[in-house]
Design an enzyme around this catalytic site. Structure first.
Site, PDB file in Angstrom:
ATOM      1  N   ASN A  12      -6.205  -0.854  -1.373  1.00  0.00           N
ATOM      2  CA  ASN A  12      -5.874  -0.399  -2.723  1.00  0.00           C
ATOM      3  C   ASN A  12      -5.981  -1.586  -3.675  1.00  0.00           C
ATOM      4  OD1 ASN A  12      -4.779   0.667  -5.038  1.00  0.00           O
ATOM      5  ND2 ASN A  12      -2.672   0.732  -4.266  1.00  0.00           N
ATOM      6  N   LYS A  14      -5.757  -1.642  -6.837  1.00  0.00           N
ATOM      7  CA  LYS A  14      -4.919  -1.512  -8.032  1.00  0.00           C
ATOM      8  C   LYS A  14      -5.754  -1.868  -9.275  1.00  0.00           C
ATOM      9  CE  LYS A  14      -1.060  -2.683  -5.108  1.00  0.00           C
ATOM     10  NZ  LYS A  14       0.358  -2.859  -4.995  1.00  0.00           N
ATOM     11  N   HIS A 101       1.503   7.136  -5.131  1.00  0.00           N
ATOM     12  CA  HIS A 101       1.711   5.710  -4.847  1.00  0.00           C
ATOM     13  C   HIS A 101       2.986   5.239  -5.554  1.00  0.00           C
ATOM     14  CE1 HIS A 101       1.250   1.360  -4.954  1.00  0.00           C
ATOM     15  NE2 HIS A 101       0.540   1.519  -3.852  1.00  0.00           N
ATOM     16  N   GLU A 103       3.731   2.807  -7.310  1.00  0.00           N
ATOM     17  CA  GLU A 103       3.616   2.351  -8.698  1.00  0.00           C
ATOM     18  C   GLU A 103       3.443   3.530  -9.649  1.00  0.00           C
ATOM     19  OE1 GLU A 103       0.622  -0.479  -7.674  1.00  0.00           O
ATOM     20  OE2 GLU A 103       2.174  -1.525  -6.540  1.00  0.00           O
ATOM     21  N   GLU A 173       5.388   3.580   2.620  1.00  0.00           N
ATOM     22  CA  GLU A 173       5.390   2.300   1.923  1.00  0.00           C
ATOM     23  C   GLU A 173       6.760   2.072   1.300  1.00  0.00           C
ATOM     24  OE1 GLU A 173       1.245   1.089   0.603  1.00  0.00           O
ATOM     25  OE2 GLU A 173       1.828   2.636  -0.808  1.00  0.00           O
ATOM     26  N   GLY A 179       3.968  -5.579  -2.484  1.00  0.00           N
ATOM     27  CA  GLY A 179       3.635  -6.705  -3.367  1.00  0.00           C
ATOM     28  C   GLY A 179       4.707  -7.778  -3.410  1.00  0.00           C
ATOM     29  N   SER A 219       3.029  -5.268   1.879  1.00  0.00           N
ATOM     30  CA  SER A 219       2.781  -6.669   2.252  1.00  0.00           C
ATOM     31  C   SER A 219       2.169  -6.818   3.642  1.00  0.00           C
ATOM     32  CB  SER A 219       4.070  -7.493   2.116  1.00  0.00           C
ATOM     33  OG  SER A 219       4.514  -7.467   0.777  1.00  0.00           O
TER      34      SER A 219
HETATM   35  C1  PEP Z   1      -0.086  -0.977  -1.885  1.00  0.00           C
HETATM   36  O1  PEP Z   1      -0.639  -1.196  -2.946  1.00  0.00           O
HETATM   37  O2  PEP Z   1      -0.067   0.167  -1.444  1.00  0.00           O
HETATM   38  C2  PEP Z   1       0.524  -2.092  -1.167  1.00  0.00           C
HETATM   39  C3  PEP Z   1       1.104  -1.831  -0.030  1.00  0.00           C
HETATM   40  O3  PEP Z   1       0.459  -3.343  -1.731  1.00  0.00           O
HETATM   41  P1  PEP Z   1       0.738  -4.754  -0.984  1.00  0.00           P
HETATM   42  O4  PEP Z   1      -0.045  -4.738   0.293  1.00  0.00           O
HETATM   43  O5  PEP Z   1       0.272  -5.793  -1.935  1.00  0.00           O
HETATM   44  O6  PEP Z   1       2.217  -4.821  -0.705  1.00  0.00           O
END
Ligand code: PEP
Length: 258
Positions: A12, A14, A101, A103, A173, A179, A219
């Site tokens: 992803n 973003k 997601h 975000e 998640e 992040g 992460s």
């Molecule tokens: C994500 O964007 O779904 C995500 C898990 O980001 P990150 O790996 O940076 O934590």
């Protein structure tokens, strides 16, 4: 329950990259994913404006990569300024779309009802959908992880039919891990995945639930991917930061193919 799900790795991006960097990254990821395509399905989720050129580049390269979109709107067309329909995504070669997601949920304030409309629009169009779920830190520390996941799965999948489940991926998640550099322990992630699969089994039956890939996201790095994906109910990863570096993401794809 024995998992029969395929491994699915998602990158992803973003709101990152530009046209040239996006193209270069897509080509490099495509090269890394191709030899492992029989073992792992890999998708990338570039920003909307770059989908057509990346779609063309993947097509020209005979790529095994799945082109993904980070979001969509559920209506077919009309007066929805700024939104992008599932039909438009399909038109430019998108195969898989994220819904809910963290975000979108917590920065853009999307609720479960809207997420459900998006999930249904994606699946009704014949595309694959990744439904993202996960608890916030305060929910984790107050012991609500499984309750939150169950609510988001049940509401997100309302009116989804059993045959549509064949094109569904769940991404667990935890919001506090996205992040932040903090990762759920493999054991904690496995617990959450096991419970999510139990909810799917209750809704759609055990066999169907066993076939749904449940990705971990939050992460994920080249360093922790192997241990996370060694858990029986972790069938892949949804990756943000580490998907922007082709070398790191290639290692995560390799971890998924083990
Ligand atoms: C994500 O964007 O779904 C995500 C898990 O980001 P990150 O790996 O940076 O934590």
């Amino acid at each position: 329950m024995t998992t029969t799900a395929r491994t699915v790795i998602g990158g992803n991006w973003k709101m990152n990259t530009d046209r040239a960097a996006g193209l270069a990254l897509a080509r490099a990821v495509s090269d890394a994913a191709k030899p492992l395509a029989s073992k792992v399905d890999t998708a990338i989720f570039p920003p909307f404006p770059y989908l057509p050129i990346i779609s063309q580049a993947l097509c020209d390269a005979g790529s095994s990569l799945w082109l993904g979109a980070q979001d969509c709107y559920h209506a077919e067309k009309g007066a929805f300024t700024g939104e992008v329909s599932v039909g438009m995504l399909k038109d430019v070669g998108v195969k898989i779309v994220l819904a809910g997601h963290s975000e979108r949920r917590h920065v853009l304030h999307e609720g479960d009802d809207l997420v459900n409309l998006k999930v249904r629009a994606i699946l009704n169009a014949g595309l694959w959908c990744i439904l993202c779920v996960g608890e916030k830190l305060e929910q984790r520390v107050t012991g609500q992880t499984d309750t939150v996941n169950e609510r988001q799965v049940r509401l997100g999948l309302r009116e989804v039919s059993p045959d549509q489940l064949a094109r569904l991926v769940i991404a667990y998640e935890p919001v506090w891990a996205i992040g932040t550099g903090k990762t759920a322990t493999p054991a904690d992630a496995q617990d959450a995945h096991f419970n999510i699969r139990g909810v799917l089994a209750d809704m759609f039956g055990k066999d169907a639930a066993a076939r749904v890939p449940i990705q971990y996201g939050g992460s994920v790095t080249a360093a922790n991917a192997v241990e996370l994906m060694a858990q029986p109910d972790i069938n892949g990863a949804l990756v943000g930061g580490a998907s922007l570096k082709a070398e790191d993401f290639a290692k995560i794809i390799q971890a998924g193919a083990r």
